[in-house]
Design an enzyme around this catalytic site. Structure first.
Site, PDB file in Angstrom:
ATOM      1  N   ASP A   9      14.811  69.588 -94.958  1.00  0.00           N
ATOM      2  CA  ASP A   9      15.422  69.491 -96.283  1.00  0.00           C
ATOM      3  C   ASP A   9      15.522  68.012 -96.640  1.00  0.00           C
ATOM      4  O   ASP A   9      16.172  67.248 -95.922  1.00  0.00           O
ATOM      5  CB  ASP A   9      16.819  70.128 -96.206  1.00  0.00           C
ATOM      6  CG  ASP A   9      17.583  70.066 -97.510  1.00  0.00           C
ATOM      7  OD1 ASP A   9      17.132  69.376 -98.455  1.00  0.00           O
ATOM      8  OD2 ASP A   9      18.653  70.689 -97.577  1.00  0.00           O
ATOM      9  N   ASP A  33      14.204  69.251-107.066  1.00  0.00           N
ATOM     10  CA  ASP A  33      15.008  68.556-108.090  1.00  0.00           C
ATOM     11  C   ASP A  33      16.430  69.128-108.116  1.00  0.00           C
ATOM     12  O   ASP A  33      17.432  68.386-108.049  1.00  0.00           O
ATOM     13  CB  ASP A  33      14.312  68.739-109.445  1.00  0.00           C
ATOM     14  CG  ASP A  33      14.828  67.823-110.541  1.00  0.00           C
ATOM     15  OD1 ASP A  33      15.655  66.936-110.247  1.00  0.00           O
ATOM     16  OD2 ASP A  33      14.389  67.988-111.699  1.00  0.00           O
ATOM     17  N   GLY A 123       5.052  73.009-105.899  1.00  0.00           N
ATOM     18  CA  GLY A 123       5.907  74.164-106.154  1.00  0.00           C
ATOM     19  C   GLY A 123       5.668  74.729-107.538  1.00  0.00           C
ATOM     20  O   GLY A 123       4.581  75.232-107.840  1.00  0.00           O
ATOM     21  N   TYR A 125       4.945  73.363-110.219  1.00  0.00           N
ATOM     22  CA  TYR A 125       3.829  72.768-110.958  1.00  0.00           C
ATOM     23  C   TYR A 125       2.455  73.242-110.488  1.00  0.00           C
ATOM     24  O   TYR A 125       1.429  72.851-111.055  1.00  0.00           O
ATOM     25  CB  TYR A 125       3.928  71.247-110.953  1.00  0.00           C
ATOM     26  CG  TYR A 125       4.925  70.698-111.976  1.00  0.00           C
ATOM     27  CD1 TYR A 125       5.579  71.540-112.869  1.00  0.00           C
ATOM     28  CD2 TYR A 125       5.185  69.328-112.059  1.00  0.00           C
ATOM     29  CE1 TYR A 125       6.484  71.042-113.803  1.00  0.00           C
ATOM     30  CE2 TYR A 125       6.086  68.823-112.999  1.00  0.00           C
ATOM     31  CZ  TYR A 125       6.734  69.673-113.868  1.00  0.00           C
ATOM     32  OH  TYR A 125       7.617  69.175-114.800  1.00  0.00           O
TER      33      TYR A 125
HETATM   34  N1  AR6 Z   1      13.500  69.596 -99.419  1.00  0.00           N
HETATM   35  C1  AR6 Z   1      12.161  69.435 -99.310  1.00  0.00           C
HETATM   36  N2  AR6 Z   1      11.271  70.141-100.042  1.00  0.00           N
HETATM   37  C2  AR6 Z   1      11.752  71.055-100.899  1.00  0.00           C
HETATM   38  C3  AR6 Z   1      13.130  71.284-101.086  1.00  0.00           C
HETATM   39  C4  AR6 Z   1      14.024  70.513-100.290  1.00  0.00           C
HETATM   40  N3  AR6 Z   1      15.358  70.652-100.373  1.00  0.00           N
HETATM   41  N4  AR6 Z   1      13.283  72.260-102.021  1.00  0.00           N
HETATM   42  C5  AR6 Z   1      12.051  72.621-102.426  1.00  0.00           C
HETATM   43  N5  AR6 Z   1      11.121  71.904-101.745  1.00  0.00           N
HETATM   44  P1  AR6 Z   1       9.079  71.854-106.736  1.00  0.00           P
HETATM   45  P2  AR6 Z   1       7.099  70.537-108.475  1.00  0.00           P
HETATM   46  C6  AR6 Z   1       9.642  71.944-101.834  1.00  0.00           C
HETATM   47  O1  AR6 Z   1       8.898  73.132-107.469  1.00  0.00           O
HETATM   48  O2  AR6 Z   1       6.037  71.515-108.098  1.00  0.00           O
HETATM   49  C7  AR6 Z   1      11.614  71.422-110.923  1.00  0.00           C
HETATM   50  O3  AR6 Z   1      12.245  72.412-111.706  1.00  0.00           O
HETATM   51  C8  AR6 Z   1       8.977  73.163-102.435  1.00  0.00           C
HETATM   52  O4  AR6 Z   1       8.916  74.215-101.471  1.00  0.00           O
HETATM   53  O5  AR6 Z   1      10.461  71.427-106.384  1.00  0.00           O
HETATM   54  O6  AR6 Z   1       6.741  69.088-108.545  1.00  0.00           O
HETATM   55  C9  AR6 Z   1      11.514  70.094-111.654  1.00  0.00           C
HETATM   56  O7  AR6 Z   1      12.630  69.862-112.483  1.00  0.00           O
HETATM   57  C10 AR6 Z   1       7.597  72.621-102.787  1.00  0.00           C
HETATM   58  O8  AR6 Z   1       6.729  72.619-101.637  1.00  0.00           O
HETATM   59  O9  AR6 Z   1       8.401  70.601-107.524  1.00  0.00           O
HETATM   60  C11 AR6 Z   1      10.240  70.247-112.426  1.00  0.00           C
HETATM   61  O10 AR6 Z   1      10.465  70.953-113.639  1.00  0.00           O
HETATM   62  C12 AR6 Z   1       7.880  71.159-103.148  1.00  0.00           C
HETATM   63  O11 AR6 Z   1       9.239  70.896-102.714  1.00  0.00           O
HETATM   64  C13 AR6 Z   1       9.364  71.070-111.519  1.00  0.00           C
HETATM   65  O12 AR6 Z   1      10.259  71.831-110.702  1.00  0.00           O
HETATM   66  C14 AR6 Z   1       7.802  70.852-104.643  1.00  0.00           C
HETATM   67  O13 AR6 Z   1       8.226  71.989-105.392  1.00  0.00           O
HETATM   68  C15 AR6 Z   1       8.536  70.208-110.606  1.00  0.00           C
HETATM   69  O14 AR6 Z   1       7.649  71.015-109.878  1.00  0.00           O
END
Ligand code: AR6
Length: 179
Positions: A9, A33, A123, A125
């Site tokens: 995390d 986020d 994620g 995106y």
């Molecule tokens: N620690 C590490 N990785 C994590 C955590 C955590 N606590 N939580 C989720 N992940 P995403 P994006 C992973 O969707 O694709 C948001 O709403 C997750 O499993 O968080 O860049 C923003 O406000 C995935 O592998 O980011 C934007 O609107 C990775 O983090 C949008 O999502 C990224 O997933 C950005 O989308």
């Protein structure tokens, strides 16, 4: 520079700067986020609102990065970056690589020596984890080549064993200097 990948995390990492996969509004969202804002507390949102009121009235462009304090996190700074959104047709790898290099520019500019990254764009995106791992590792290695004293550690913090595996495979590939 040491580059490593761990499962975990990102909100509990003991590093100088934690990178957030934000959106252009900087006003929070889901995924990493949401987790960062929840862990950091409302001071983080206040700092982001202040950025919107002052230097970034139109929000943060895709591929760019900006720092705030980190509220209750152990880190000193949160570096917010906006990954490309594949669902919206943003599939240019240069935009994704820019998230990593611009975040390192910002973090190093503040004096951060250790930086943790999530899998930006992997994620909501919609980018594949394989593509994110490939471009993230290449971007960080390229940045390290041109900033030999830039930072001491980049740690990719991946939420799932599957995504960790993609980063481990990318890191096992040839270093940029030997390609
Ligand atoms: N620690 C590490 N990785 C994590 C955590 C955590 N606590 N939580 C989720 N992940 P995403 P994006 C992973 O969707 O694709 C948001 O709403 C997750 O499993 O968080 O860049 C923003 O406000 C995935 O592998 O980011 C934007 O609107 C990775 O983090 C949008 O999502 C990224 O997933 C950005 O989308």
């Amino acid at each position: 520079m040491r580059i490593e990948a761990v499962a975990g995390d990102i909100t509990v990492q003991d590093v100088d700067a934690v990178v957030n996969a934000a959106n252009s509004s900087l006003l929070g969202g889901g995924g990493v986020d949401g987790a960062i804002h929840a862990a950091a507390g409302t001071g983080l949102l206040a700092a982001c609102r202040e950025l919107r009121r002052t230097t970034l009235p139109d929000g943060l462009p895709t591929g760019d990065a900006v720092a705030t304090g980190a509220g209750r996190l152990r880190a000193r700074w949160v570096v917010h970056t906006v990954g490309p959104d594949a669902r919206a047709g943003q599939t240019d790898p240069a935009l994704l690589r820019s998230c990593f290099t611009r975040s390192l520019d910002v973090a190093a500019g503040l004096g951060a020596r250790t930086v943790a990254f999530p899998a930006v764009s992997a994620g909501v995106y919609g980018w594949s984890a394989d593509a994110v791992a490939e471009h993230a590792v290449a971007a960080v290695r390229g940045w390290a080549d041109t900033h030999p004293d830039g930072v001491d550690l980049v740690r990719f913090v991946l939420f799932s064993p599957r995504v960790l595996g993609t980063f481990e495979r990318a890191l096992a590939g040839p270093a940029s200097g030997s390609r």
